[in-house]
Scaffold this motif. Structure first.
Motif, PDB file in Angstrom:
ATOM      1  N   ASP A 131      -2.861   3.352  10.189  1.00 63.81           N
ATOM      2  CA  ASP A 131      -3.994   2.417  10.203  1.00 63.81           C
ATOM      3  C   ASP A 131      -5.143   2.942   9.341  1.00 63.81           C
ATOM      4  O   ASP A 131      -5.746   2.194   8.575  1.00 63.81           O
ATOM      5  CB  ASP A 131      -4.454   2.203  11.647  1.00 63.81           C
ATOM      6  N   ALA A 132      -5.416   4.244   9.459  1.00 63.86           N
ATOM      7  CA  ALA A 132      -6.511   4.823   8.670  1.00 63.86           C
ATOM      8  C   ALA A 132      -6.209   4.676   7.177  1.00 63.86           C
ATOM      9  O   ALA A 132      -7.091   4.301   6.387  1.00 63.86           O
ATOM     10  CB  ALA A 132      -6.706   6.297   9.034  1.00 63.86           C
ATOM     11  N   ALA A 133      -4.959   4.945   6.785  1.00 69.71           N
ATOM     12  CA  ALA A 133      -4.576   4.822   5.371  1.00 69.71           C
ATOM     13  C   ALA A 133      -4.688   3.361   4.927  1.00 69.71           C
ATOM     14  O   ALA A 133      -5.150   3.077   3.813  1.00 69.71           O
ATOM     15  CB  ALA A 133      -3.161   5.340   5.150  1.00 69.71           C
ATOM     16  N   ALA A 134      -4.294   2.434   5.814  1.00 69.92           N
ATOM     17  CA  ALA A 134      -4.337   1.014   5.465  1.00 69.92           C
ATOM     18  C   ALA A 134      -5.785   0.535   5.322  1.00 69.92           C
ATOM     19  O   ALA A 134      -6.086  -0.337   4.500  1.00 69.92           O
ATOM     20  CB  ALA A 134      -3.606   0.194   6.524  1.00 69.92           C
ATOM     21  N   ARG A 135      -6.694   1.109   6.096  1.00 74.61           N
ATOM     22  CA  ARG A 135      -8.121   0.748   5.963  1.00 74.61           C
ATOM     23  C   ARG A 135      -8.714   1.323   4.677  1.00 74.61           C
ATOM     24  O   ARG A 135      -9.526   0.681   4.010  1.00 74.61           O
ATOM     25  CB  ARG A 135      -8.915   1.246   7.174  1.00 74.61           C
ATOM     26  N   LYS A 136      -8.306   2.555   4.349  1.00 73.25           N
ATOM     27  CA  LYS A 136      -8.794   3.151   3.091  1.00 73.25           C
ATOM     28  C   LYS A 136      -8.272   2.338   1.906  1.00 73.25           C
ATOM     29  O   LYS A 136      -8.982   2.103   0.933  1.00 73.25           O
ATOM     30  CB  LYS A 136      -8.329   4.610   2.974  1.00 73.25           C
TER      31      LYS A 136
ATOM     32  N   ARG B 103      -0.471   2.400  -0.364  1.00 76.09           N
ATOM     33  CA  ARG B 103      -1.833   2.940  -0.484  1.00 76.09           C
ATOM     34  C   ARG B 103      -2.452   2.498  -1.794  1.00 76.09           C
ATOM     35  O   ARG B 103      -3.662   2.481  -1.951  1.00 76.09           O
ATOM     36  CB  ARG B 103      -1.807   4.469  -0.406  1.00 76.09           C
ATOM     37  N   ARG B 104      -1.586   2.200  -2.751  1.00 78.12           N
ATOM     38  CA  ARG B 104      -2.059   1.732  -4.061  1.00 78.12           C
ATOM     39  C   ARG B 104      -1.057   0.720  -4.554  1.00 78.12           C
ATOM     40  O   ARG B 104       0.155   0.944  -4.484  1.00 78.12           O
ATOM     41  CB  ARG B 104      -2.148   2.909  -5.024  1.00 78.12           C
ATOM     42  N   ARG B 105      -1.544  -0.416  -5.034  1.00 75.19           N
ATOM     43  CA  ARG B 105      -0.642  -1.411  -5.609  1.00 75.19           C
ATOM     44  C   ARG B 105      -1.462  -2.250  -6.595  1.00 75.19           C
ATOM     45  O   ARG B 105      -2.413  -2.929  -6.204  1.00 75.19           O
ATOM     46  CB  ARG B 105      -0.051  -2.321  -4.530  1.00 75.19           C
ATOM     47  N   ILE B 106      -1.081  -2.146  -7.835  1.00 73.37           N
ATOM     48  CA  ILE B 106      -1.787  -2.924  -8.850  1.00 73.37           C
ATOM     49  C   ILE B 106      -0.777  -3.674  -9.708  1.00 73.37           C
ATOM     50  O   ILE B 106       0.374  -3.257  -9.831  1.00 73.37           O
ATOM     51  CB  ILE B 106      -2.670  -2.038  -9.769  1.00 73.37           C
ATOM     52  N   SER B 107      -1.218  -4.793 -10.258  1.00 70.49           N
ATOM     53  CA  SER B 107      -0.442  -5.471 -11.277  1.00 70.49           C
ATOM     54  C   SER B 107      -1.364  -5.690 -12.462  1.00 70.49           C
ATOM     55  O   SER B 107      -2.374  -6.375 -12.338  1.00 70.49           O
ATOM     56  CB  SER B 107       0.079  -6.821 -10.774  1.00 70.49           C
ATOM     57  N   ALA B 108      -1.009  -5.070 -13.582  1.00 69.15           N
ATOM     58  CA  ALA B 108      -1.844  -5.229 -14.775  1.00 69.15           C
ATOM     59  C   ALA B 108      -1.507  -6.545 -15.464  1.00 69.15           C
ATOM     60  O   ALA B 108      -2.285  -7.049 -16.271  1.00 69.15           O
ATOM     61  CB  ALA B 108      -1.625  -4.056 -15.723  1.00 69.15           C
ATOM     62  N   ALA B 109      -0.336  -7.131 -15.149  1.00 72.93           N
ATOM     63  CA  ALA B 109       0.080  -8.367 -15.810  1.00 72.93           C
ATOM     64  C   ALA B 109      -0.482  -9.591 -15.086  1.00 72.93           C
ATOM     65  O   ALA B 109      -0.874 -10.568 -15.715  1.00 72.93           O
ATOM     66  CB  ALA B 109       1.606  -8.446 -15.855  1.00 72.93           C
ATOM     67  N   PHE B 110      -0.531  -9.524 -13.772  1.00 68.03           N
ATOM     68  CA  PHE B 110      -0.846 -10.714 -12.995  1.00 68.03           C
ATOM     69  C   PHE B 110      -2.028 -10.427 -12.061  1.00 68.03           C
ATOM     70  O   PHE B 110      -1.879  -9.768 -11.041  1.00 68.03           O
ATOM     71  CB  PHE B 110       0.399 -11.124 -12.194  1.00 68.03           C
ATOM     72  N   LYS B 111      -3.186 -10.944 -12.457  1.00 67.82           N
ATOM     73  CA  LYS B 111      -4.419 -10.638 -11.720  1.00 67.82           C
ATOM     74  C   LYS B 111      -4.348 -11.084 -10.272  1.00 67.82           C
ATOM     75  O   LYS B 111      -4.798 -10.380  -9.370  1.00 67.82           O
ATOM     76  CB  LYS B 111      -5.610 -11.317 -12.420  1.00 67.82           C
ATOM     77  N   ASP B 112      -3.765 -12.267 -10.054  1.00 62.77           N
ATOM     78  CA  ASP B 112      -3.817 -12.874  -8.722  1.00 62.77           C
ATOM     79  C   ASP B 112      -2.590 -12.577  -7.877  1.00 62.77           C
ATOM     80  O   ASP B 112      -2.170 -13.406  -7.065  1.00 62.77           O
ATOM     81  CB  ASP B 112      -4.005 -14.386  -8.871  1.00 62.77           C
ATOM     82  N   GLU B 149     -10.933  -4.410   8.093  1.00 61.33           N
ATOM     83  CA  GLU B 149      -9.570  -4.910   8.276  1.00 61.33           C
ATOM     84  C   GLU B 149      -8.605  -4.062   7.469  1.00 61.33           C
ATOM     85  O   GLU B 149      -8.798  -3.870   6.268  1.00 61.33           O
ATOM     86  CB  GLU B 149      -9.485  -6.365   7.779  1.00 61.33           C
ATOM     87  N   PRO B 150      -7.562  -3.525   8.116  1.00 65.57           N
ATOM     88  CA  PRO B 150      -6.582  -2.733   7.354  1.00 65.57           C
ATOM     89  C   PRO B 150      -5.759  -3.605   6.418  1.00 65.57           C
ATOM     90  O   PRO B 150      -5.602  -4.808   6.648  1.00 65.57           O
ATOM     91  CB  PRO B 150      -5.701  -2.117   8.441  1.00 65.57           C
ATOM     92  N   GLN B 151      -5.280  -2.991   5.369  1.00 65.13           N
ATOM     93  CA  GLN B 151      -4.322  -3.648   4.481  1.00 65.13           C
ATOM     94  C   GLN B 151      -3.080  -4.004   5.303  1.00 65.13           C
ATOM     95  O   GLN B 151      -2.627  -3.188   6.099  1.00 65.13           O
ATOM     96  CB  GLN B 151      -3.952  -2.672   3.357  1.00 65.13           C
ATOM     97  N   THR B 152      -2.554  -5.194   5.106  1.00 62.30           N
ATOM     98  CA  THR B 152      -1.355  -5.558   5.866  1.00 62.30           C
ATOM     99  C   THR B 152      -0.102  -5.350   5.015  1.00 62.30           C
ATOM    100  O   THR B 152      -0.137  -5.442   3.789  1.00 62.30           O
ATOM    101  CB  THR B 152      -1.410  -7.028   6.329  1.00 62.30           C
ATOM    102  N   TYR B 153       0.997  -5.049   5.699  1.00 60.52           N
ATOM    103  CA  TYR B 153       2.277  -4.823   5.051  1.00 60.52           C
ATOM    104  C   TYR B 153       3.297  -5.768   5.665  1.00 60.52           C
ATOM    105  O   TYR B 153       3.135  -6.170   6.813  1.00 60.52           O
ATOM    106  CB  TYR B 153       2.731  -3.376   5.249  1.00 60.52           C
ATOM    107  N   PRO B 154       4.393  -6.050   5.003  1.00 59.17           N
ATOM    108  CA  PRO B 154       4.672  -5.651   3.628  1.00 59.17           C
ATOM    109  C   PRO B 154       3.868  -6.491   2.628  1.00 59.17           C
ATOM    110  O   PRO B 154       3.479  -7.612   2.926  1.00 59.17           O
ATOM    111  CB  PRO B 154       6.172  -5.933   3.491  1.00 59.17           C
ATOM    112  N   MET B 155       3.616  -5.909   1.450  1.00 59.89           N
ATOM    113  CA  MET B 155       2.919  -6.654   0.398  1.00 59.89           C
ATOM    114  C   MET B 155       3.964  -7.321  -0.492  1.00 59.89           C
ATOM    115  O   MET B 155       4.997  -6.726  -0.802  1.00 59.89           O
ATOM    116  CB  MET B 155       2.081  -5.697  -0.454  1.00 59.89           C
TER     117      MET B 155
END
Lengths: 155, 367
Positions: A131-136, B103-112, B149-155
């Protein structure tokens, strides 16, 4: 000697996953803090080896070999005859042995509450870290905004 | 010619290694670096050593970096040597990178891209100015910001976004493939399938793949790639132990994944679509994953068009991408070659003698 009770795969998968993903120091501390440790015999002494990790071409296609990871495994039998196994990433023998004992305890109705005292807090700790990683991660999400541009008069 | 065995140098070698150990330690007035400090604070060196050493174990890789005095190819060699001492329990099930705790996910081709552009812990957008505060002891960095709000998975993956339109080539498992090729069990063979190529690239040298990818971008087998997606995060590894007969998770790995896309050489039988190149590494090795994806893409091009550049030539790429092999072959030249040199000397002396004789004869004839 009673045979190993048949435990359904799904719940067992859950606690084996929790035990494997826990940090070795957390597992050892939880074990050492146990009010009453059950007696057991080692069936397979902790053994360090490797598992070949696989990926998929393009993330979803045919499998390919990425590289190996170190894994330690162990198997134990409780005095009651219930057996347990541990398969944990890394090279910590004690981690694998304790995981195997806790696996056997989780399969034993009378020892299960004691073992849940180990598994549940480990799972909570993992969820908190996740959760902490997902918030960061969420804090680093880009907010795009459009600049209002004023166009000059058509030339 | 009699063969004379030459022995010696034992004391010299032993003393050289003692000096090496002393140099490794450096100035004893400076505190010794712990392998745990390497693991935590030189984590990207650790990641590269795990990746190219082809063995995921952060503690071992940290020890290798310390032992090799920071020489990463040397540390990679140490990892490869160590892994040969361990038994193999088997093969894991393929990791599901779509389910990654990103923890990191970017797309340089598709902004949205759905889920958004998540930068994560990145060097990107830093100013690359030396930070002298890091040279001072005891600086505690500010804690990372945590969102409400935490990032939700799966992306969602880039492939899934365009799947319904068929704009991107989709990778689906073929029906009848056997076990994937395993370079640790079988020698390199050609033509190499994509499984063999991807394994070789995954353990290949970052510098070599980076330069090949760069050469491709500059026109030597141009693939004109766009970075469709990079993701970094944690995935679970599932394995079926013999004792159980069903898959259990045995741990979690940090992985970097990269998808490169480019407009392919369209065949007549399929509608035009983006072709994909794929990169996957242990740990956070972004430059490596991107390079791998470009080179994978270039090697796939060679399935369709004539090989016109080094990055498209699978024998060239796969035979030279392993830095343990490359380093071994180049560096073996440091070992005594006294007999080779003796033979070369004899040859050169004879050729010179013949040349001078010929010259003298010509001169005599001219006079």
């Amino acid at each position: 000697m009673p045979a190993t009770p048949v435990v359904e795969a799904e719940p067992r998968k859950r606690w084996l996953s929790v035990l494997a993903k826990a940090k070795p120091a957390e597992v050892a501390a939880a074990w050492d803090g146990l009010a009453q440790q059950p007696g057991y015999r080692v069936l397979r002494a902790p053994e360090i080896g490797m598992v070949m990790v696989r990926g998929r071409a393009g993330g979803t296609g045919d499998a390919f070999n990425v590289g190996e990871m170190t894994v330690t495994r162990a198997a134990v039998r409780l005095e009651t005859g219930v057996t347990g196994i541990g398969y944990v990433a890394g090279r910590d023998r004690r981690h694998a042995e304790i995981a195997a004992v806790v696996d056997a305890m989780m399969q034993s109705p009378d020892l299960r509450p004691l073992a849940e005292g180990i598994v549940d807090p480990l799972e909570t700790a993992q969820l908190q870290r996740r959760d902490a990683a997902a918030r960061k991660a969420a804090a680093t999400k880009v907010d795009f905004f459009t600049m209002v541009r004023t166009r000059g008069p058509a030339a | 010619m009699a063969y004379v065995a030459v022995k010696g140098g034992e004391a010299a070698i032993s003393n050289a290694h003692r000096w090496l150990a002393e140099d490794r330690r450096g100035d004893p007035a400076v505190p010794e670096l712990g392998a745990d400090q390497v693991r935590e604070q030189l984590s990207l060196a650790v990641d590269r050593v795990m990746s190219e050493g082809s063995c995921y174990d952060r503690d071992l890789a940290a020890l290798a970096v310390k032992q090799a005095r920071g020489d990463l190819p040397e540390a990679i060699f140490l990892m490869r040597a160590y892994r040969t001492t361990l038994p193999r329990f088997g093969y894991a099930q393929p990791v599901e990178t779509a389910a990654m705790a990103v923890r990191r996910r970017i797309s340089a081709a598709f902004k949205d891209i759905p889920g958004g552009q998540v930068l994560g812990p990145t060097f990107d957008y830093t100013h690359r100015l030396l930070d002298f505060r890091l040279a001072a002891d005891g600086m505690v960095p500010d804690a990372a910001v945590e969102a409400e709000e935490p990032q939700t998975y799966p992306m969602a993956t880039i492939a899934s976004v365009f799947d319904h339109e068929g704009l991107l080539e989709s990778d689906v498992p073929s029906a009848d493939t056997g076990e994937p090729f395993d370079l640790t069990r079988e020698p390199m063979s050609f033509p190499a399938g994509r499984d063999q190529r991807l394994q070789a690239l995954a353990r290949g040298d970052e510098g070599f793949l980076l330069s090949l990818a760069y050469s491709s971008q500059r026109g030597w087998g141009n693939t004109h790639p766009l970075c469709a997606e990079i993701r970094l995060g944690e995935v679970a590894v599932a394995f079926v132990p013999d004792e159980l007969g069903f898959a259990i998770e045995i741990g979690e790995l940090t992985l970097t994944e990269c998808h490169m896309i480019s407009t392919g050489a369209a065949g007549m039988e399929t509608a035009p679509q983006f072709a994909r190149g794929y990169g996957l590494t242990f740990g956070h090795c972004e430059r490596k994953a991107m390079s791998m994806a470009i080179v994978d893409r270039a090697l796939r091009d060679a399935e369709e068009v004539e090989v016109a550049a080094p990055c498209q030539d699978q024998e060239f790429v796969l035979y030279h991408s392993d830095n343990v092999e490359a380093s071994g072959f180049v560096q073996h030249l440091k070992l005594p070659h006294y007999v080779d040199f003796q033979a070369d000397l004899q040859l050169i002396r004879r050729l010179r003698r013949e040349w001078f004789d010929r010259e003298a004869a010509l001169k005599e004839a001219a006079e």
